[in-house]
Write an enzyme that holds these catalytic residues in place. Structure first.
Site, PDB file in Angstrom:
ATOM      1  N   ASP A  99     -53.734  -6.765 -31.640  1.00 15.65           N
ATOM      2  CA  ASP A  99     -54.578  -6.604 -30.453  1.00 15.65           C
ATOM      3  C   ASP A  99     -55.132  -5.179 -30.394  1.00 15.65           C
ATOM      4  OD1 ASP A  99     -52.012  -5.571 -30.089  1.00 15.65           O
ATOM      5  OD2 ASP A  99     -51.735  -6.389 -28.080  1.00 15.65           O
ATOM      6  N   ASP A 102     -52.434   1.766 -31.642  1.00  9.71           N
ATOM      7  CA  ASP A 102     -52.298   2.964 -30.813  1.00  9.71           C
ATOM      8  C   ASP A 102     -51.760   4.089 -31.703  1.00  9.71           C
ATOM      9  OD1 ASP A 102     -52.171   4.461 -28.435  1.00  9.71           O
ATOM     10  OD2 ASP A 102     -50.192   3.721 -27.924  1.00  9.71           O
TER      11      ASP A 102
HETATM   12  P1  IMP Z   1     -48.478   1.353 -31.739  1.00  9.80           P
HETATM   13  O1  IMP Z   1     -47.262   0.928 -32.491  1.00  9.80           O
HETATM   14  O2  IMP Z   1     -48.266   2.632 -30.988  1.00  9.80           O
HETATM   15  O3  IMP Z   1     -49.723   1.404 -32.618  1.00  9.80           O
HETATM   16  O4  IMP Z   1     -48.715   0.316 -30.584  1.00  9.80           O
HETATM   17  C1  IMP Z   1     -49.014  -0.955 -30.864  1.00  9.80           C
HETATM   18  C2  IMP Z   1     -48.751  -1.880 -29.688  1.00  9.80           C
HETATM   19  O5  IMP Z   1     -48.578  -1.200 -28.442  1.00  9.80           O
HETATM   20  C3  IMP Z   1     -49.950  -2.762 -29.476  1.00  9.80           C
HETATM   21  O6  IMP Z   1     -49.907  -3.881 -30.319  1.00  9.80           O
HETATM   22  C4  IMP Z   1     -49.820  -3.121 -28.024  1.00  9.80           C
HETATM   23  O7  IMP Z   1     -48.962  -4.222 -27.879  1.00  9.80           O
HETATM   24  C5  IMP Z   1     -49.204  -1.890 -27.399  1.00  9.80           C
HETATM   25  N1  IMP Z   1     -50.253  -1.047 -26.786  1.00  9.80           N
HETATM   26  C6  IMP Z   1     -50.841   0.053 -27.301  1.00  9.80           C
HETATM   27  N2  IMP Z   1     -51.785   0.543 -26.501  1.00  9.80           N
HETATM   28  C7  IMP Z   1     -51.828  -0.283 -25.433  1.00  9.80           C
HETATM   29  C8  IMP Z   1     -52.658  -0.322 -24.247  1.00  9.80           C
HETATM   30  O8  IMP Z   1     -53.563   0.507 -24.000  1.00  9.80           O
HETATM   31  N3  IMP Z   1     -52.414  -1.354 -23.396  1.00  9.80           N
HETATM   32  C9  IMP Z   1     -51.442  -2.283 -23.629  1.00  9.80           C
HETATM   33  N4  IMP Z   1     -50.676  -2.295 -24.715  1.00  9.80           N
HETATM   34  C10 IMP Z   1     -50.859  -1.306 -25.628  1.00  9.80           C
HETATM   35 MG    MG Z   2     -49.258  -5.757 -30.108  1.00 11.95          MG
END
Ligand code: IMP
Ligand code: MG
Length: 178
Positions: A99, A102
């Site tokens: 989705d 981040d």
């Molecule tokens: P990462 O591991 O930090 O890249 O985060 C990945 C996961 O964090 C995504 O697949 C989302 O489920 C969640 N996430 C990151 N940013 C957001 C946001 O702005 N809103 C909601 N969920 C987020």
């Molecule tokens: Mg996710």
């Protein structure tokens, strides 16, 4: 539900047209491959189900569930596999559907994990990316939209498990977080 949003970043129509564009590229690139689409639960469920409808080649659908976020809006940095794949992916061409990317923690971990399973190839499609938040570099082969460093919800993406059912993507009003 619309009244809970401060700002709409992408409308239902904008999202759908991007989804079709991504599906077209994927269909072309995977024409002669053995495509397994892997949705990452739960955030990518809405995106995954729209995307596969426009992928114009036969493919397998599977899901994984990982956790990196609690119910807050900050990443814990720790990735845990809650549900593994059902399908044997040895020799297959995997497309991980996310989705939003981040920090990159989740995908970095998943990529390493799935490559060790002897897939023929592993690539990523993500609807959204927050490049300014990246801590670990990840190669997103197919990207929908870049978004600013704001907490995004809708179209599968939640705040405290809610708003996944919003057909658009946006930012909630401050009072919703109270
Ligand atoms: P990462 O591991 O930090 O890249 O985060 C990945 C996961 O964090 C995504 O697949 C989302 O489920 C969640 N996430 C990151 N940013 C957001 C946001 O702005 N809103 C909601 N969920 C987020
Ligand atoms: Mg996710």
């Amino acid at each position: 539900m619309r009244e809970d949003f401060k700002e709409i970043l992408f409308t239902e129509e904008q999202i759908l047209s991007k989804v079709k564009e991504l599906a077209k590229q994927i269909s072309d690139d995977y024409k002669d491959k053995d495509l397994v689409v892997v949705g990452v639960l739960k955030g990518s469920v809405v995106f995954t189900s729209d995307l596969i409808k426009y992928i114009d080649i036969p493919c397998v659908l599977d899901f994984m569930a990982v956790s990196s976020y609690g119910t807050s809006t900050e990443s814990s940095g720790i990735v845990k596999i809650i549900k593994d794949l059902d399908y044997d992916i040895e020799g297959k061409d995997l497309l991980i559907v996310e989705d939003i990317v981040d920090t990159g923690n989740t995908l970095k971990y998943l990529l390493k994990y799935l490559k060790a399973r002897k897939a023929n190839s592993v690539a990523i499609v993500s609807l959204l990316s927050k490049p300014s938040r990246r801590k670990l570099a990840v190669d997103i082969k197919y990207l929908g939209f870049n978004v600013p460093d704001k907490f995004i919800v809708g179209y599968g993406i939640d705040y405290a498990e809610k708003y996944r059912n919003a057909p658009f993507i946006g930012v909630l009003k401050e009072e919703i977080y109270k």
